[in-house]
Scaffold this active site. Structure first.
Site, short mmCIF file in Angstrom:
data_model
loop_
_atom_site.label_atom_id
_atom_site.label_comp_id
_atom_site.label_asym_id
_atom_site.label_seq_id
_atom_site.Cartn_x
_atom_site.Cartn_y
_atom_site.Cartn_z
N ASN A 1 -29.87 -9.42 34.59
CA ASN A 1 -30.30 -9.22 35.97
C ASN A 1 -29.69 -7.95 36.53
O ASN A 1 -28.62 -7.52 36.10
CB ASN A 1 -29.93 -10.41 36.84
CG ASN A 1 -28.43 -10.56 37.04
OD1 ASN A 1 -27.74 -11.14 36.20
ND2 ASN A 1 -27.92 -10.04 38.16
N CYS A 2 -30.41 -7.35 37.48
CA CYS A 2 -29.88 -6.21 38.21
C CYS A 2 -29.58 -6.67 39.63
O CYS A 2 -29.30 -7.85 39.85
CB CYS A 2 -30.85 -5.03 38.18
SG CYS A 2 -32.45 -5.38 38.91
N ILE A 3 -29.69 -5.79 40.60
CA ILE A 3 -29.33 -6.15 41.98
C ILE A 3 -30.29 -7.19 42.56
O ILE A 3 -29.89 -8.08 43.30
CB ILE A 3 -29.32 -4.90 42.87
CG1 ILE A 3 -28.27 -3.91 42.35
CG2 ILE A 3 -29.02 -5.25 44.32
CD1 ILE A 3 -28.28 -2.58 43.06
N THR A 4 -31.57 -7.07 42.22
CA THR A 4 -32.58 -7.94 42.85
C THR A 4 -33.50 -8.65 41.86
O THR A 4 -34.28 -9.50 42.27
CB THR A 4 -33.49 -7.10 43.78
OG1 THR A 4 -34.12 -6.06 43.01
CG2 THR A 4 -32.68 -6.47 44.91
N ARG A 5 -33.43 -8.31 40.58
CA ARG A 5 -34.42 -8.84 39.63
C ARG A 5 -33.79 -9.55 38.44
O ARG A 5 -32.72 -9.18 37.98
CB ARG A 5 -35.29 -7.71 39.07
CG ARG A 5 -36.02 -6.90 40.09
CD ARG A 5 -36.90 -5.88 39.40
NE ARG A 5 -37.54 -4.96 40.35
CZ ARG A 5 -38.49 -4.10 40.03
NH1 ARG A 5 -38.92 -4.01 38.78
NH2 ARG A 5 -39.02 -3.32 40.96
#
Length: 489
Positions: free
Chosen positions: A434-438
């Protein structure tokens, strides 16, 4: 390619953000302790404090390439995992050690007899190699982070194999650079020799190439031609030795003077243009980055925080930036302004060099500076608006928009379960990050993915960049969903 360069530019933001304060510390330090720049004794508290500040700032400025290694490695990785930074560091250590002067002269003894080739490899630890190492580490991480090895090698499966593979790639890269690097470096030395006889125009061409080559580190090749006594010039060394134009065969200081109006005033003008053209919701971010970089450039001539902040986001604008240096250097030489630097073309060096015999018409920094500020501002603002360039504060709003995404279901276990079902079950999921939002997932069979089912979990959207990749836009609570899904997997 442009999107890749923009991603690279964004990955440089973190290491670049470390540099402005260091440059300002060095400027204050030089002002308190001129002996750090000019030589001589260091006596008294203020002198020692200045020396301390210079060394504090230099700790990062002098190791900028290493900051780029880690920043690009982590920033270019799909999920910004620290493993990519470690792999990048492994690549950097391999390349810089294999291509050090001691190693290359042992491998190919004839290099020791060629001063130009020795000079080339002495400059191998530069920002270009740092960025290259970061790209190697991130690329190897993205491609091999989920690699499964036979049972007897299972300890090295997954992320543990990334640094090993990066090291192998670095060895191959070093073998290529062993032959390519000195050729390119030598070609630039030849170009430098060729423009020496061109007077003010030649000085302008040199300044243009100097800025243009900053990302590669190859500007050092030209600097050695013009600033030091590599081919009998030595503009910098003669200037600070107390000589005048009567003692040499050129107008002393002509290969340094043009940088002063550009660095001290041109960069602040360009920075103001970037702030004025930044998106309204990102002006504070733009101010924080480019304003501090402009102060850094004015005080002590450290320009990398400004240059690396946009050169990959808007490479065409960087070309224009380099051209402006060339033009102003030619004009400066023709007008007779002469100043020199031992560190860089900031206010600190201007102050100290003004008392040297070769200095001339230093008062002209005011009209030249005003002109540079105005021209840089107008040209940058026009180019940014006309061509919609992605300078700091004008990046795409995707992440900002996603941060506002609201997950309609606060039961993270249930959300994770529904998403996993929509993906075709845990057997269809190869990897999850995962990244910041996904959520970023690699899958086995794209036909088993049910986007409607995934969206029923209350997520903001689903993206499918390829047949093997699925991205689920969750918003800022993505980490909680990812943690639950990892338990299920």
């Amino acid at each position: 390619m442009m999107k890749y360069l923009q991603k690279l530019g964004k990955s440089l933001m973190l290491p670049v953000a470390c540099l402005p304060i260091c440059g300002i510390l060095m400027g204050i330090g030089y002002a308190l302790c001129p002996a750090t720049m000019q030589g001589g004794d260091m006596n008294g508290f203020l002198n020692l404090l200045g020396f301390f500040l210079v060394k504090a700032g230099g700790a990062l400025i002098d190791n900028m390439a290493l900051l780029f290694v880690i920043g690009v490695g982590v920033g270019m990785a799909d999920d910004h995992d620290g493993t990519a930074g470690l792999a990048a560091l492994a690549s950097w250590l391999m390349i810089t050690n294999l291509l050090s002067v001691g190693v290359v002269t042992t491998l190919i003894s004839s290099i020791a007899d060629d001063a130009n080739k020795t000079l080339a490899f002495s400059a191998i630890a530069n920002p270009f190699i740092g960025i290259l190492s970061g790209i190697i580490g991130a690329t190897c991480y993205n491609k091999f982070k989920s690699t499964k090895l036979p049972d007897w090698l299972s300890f090295f499966s997954g992320k543990r194999c990334v640094a090993i593979i990066s090291g192998v790639v670095a060895i191959v890269t070093s073998a290529i650079l062993l032959f390519v690097w000195p050729v390119v470096y030598g070609a630039l030395l030849a170009i430098g020799n060729g423009i020496v006889s061109m007077g003010a125009v030649g000085a302008g061409i040199y300044a243009f190439l100097n800025r243009l080559l900053i990302p590669t580190g190859l500007h050092h090749a030209l600097n050695n031609v013009f600033w030091f006594d590599t081919v009998g010039l030595g503009d910098l060394t003669n200037f600070w030795s107390g000589n005048t134009s009567a003692d040499v065969t050129w107008s002393l200081g002509m290969y340094m003077s043009g940088f002063f109006p550009c660095m001290m005033f041109g960069i602040p003008g360009a920075a103001l243009a970037m702030i004025h053209t930044a998106k309204s919701n990102k002006k504070k971010v733009a101010i924080g980055l480019v304003a501090s970089a402009a102060v850094c450039a004015f005080v002590c001539g450290v320009t990398e925080p400004f240059e690396f902040g946009f050169m990959f986001l808007a490479p065409a604008l960087y070309l224009i930036y380099a051209l402006l240096y060339g033009i102003f250097t030619t004009v400066t030489v023709l007008l007779g302004f002469r100043a020199g630097f031992s560190f860089s073309a900031g206010a600190t060096d201007l102050l100290f060099s003004a008392s040297l015999p070769a200095a001339a018409n230093t008062w002209m920094i005011i009209p030249l500076g005003i002109a540079a500020f105005a021209v840089f501002y107008v040209v940058f603002r026009f180019a940014i608006v006309k061509f919609d360039l992605k300078t700091p504060g004008r990046e795409d709003d995707d992440v900002e928009t996603e941060k506002k995404a609201v997950l309609s279901n606060s039961n993270f276990t249930e959300v994770a379960s529904i998403i996993l079902e929509g993906l075709g079950g845990k057997d269809n999921v190869k990897s999850l990050d995962n990244c910041i939002t996904r959520l970023r997932l690699e899958i086995n069979d794209y036909t088993q993915v049910d986007e409607k089912k995934i969206k029923s979990a209350g997520v903001a959207g689903v993206m499918r960049p390829s047949k093997t990749a699925v991205q689920v836009i969750v918003g800022t609570k993505v980490q909680f969903v990812a943690d639950e899904m990892k338990k299920m997997l």
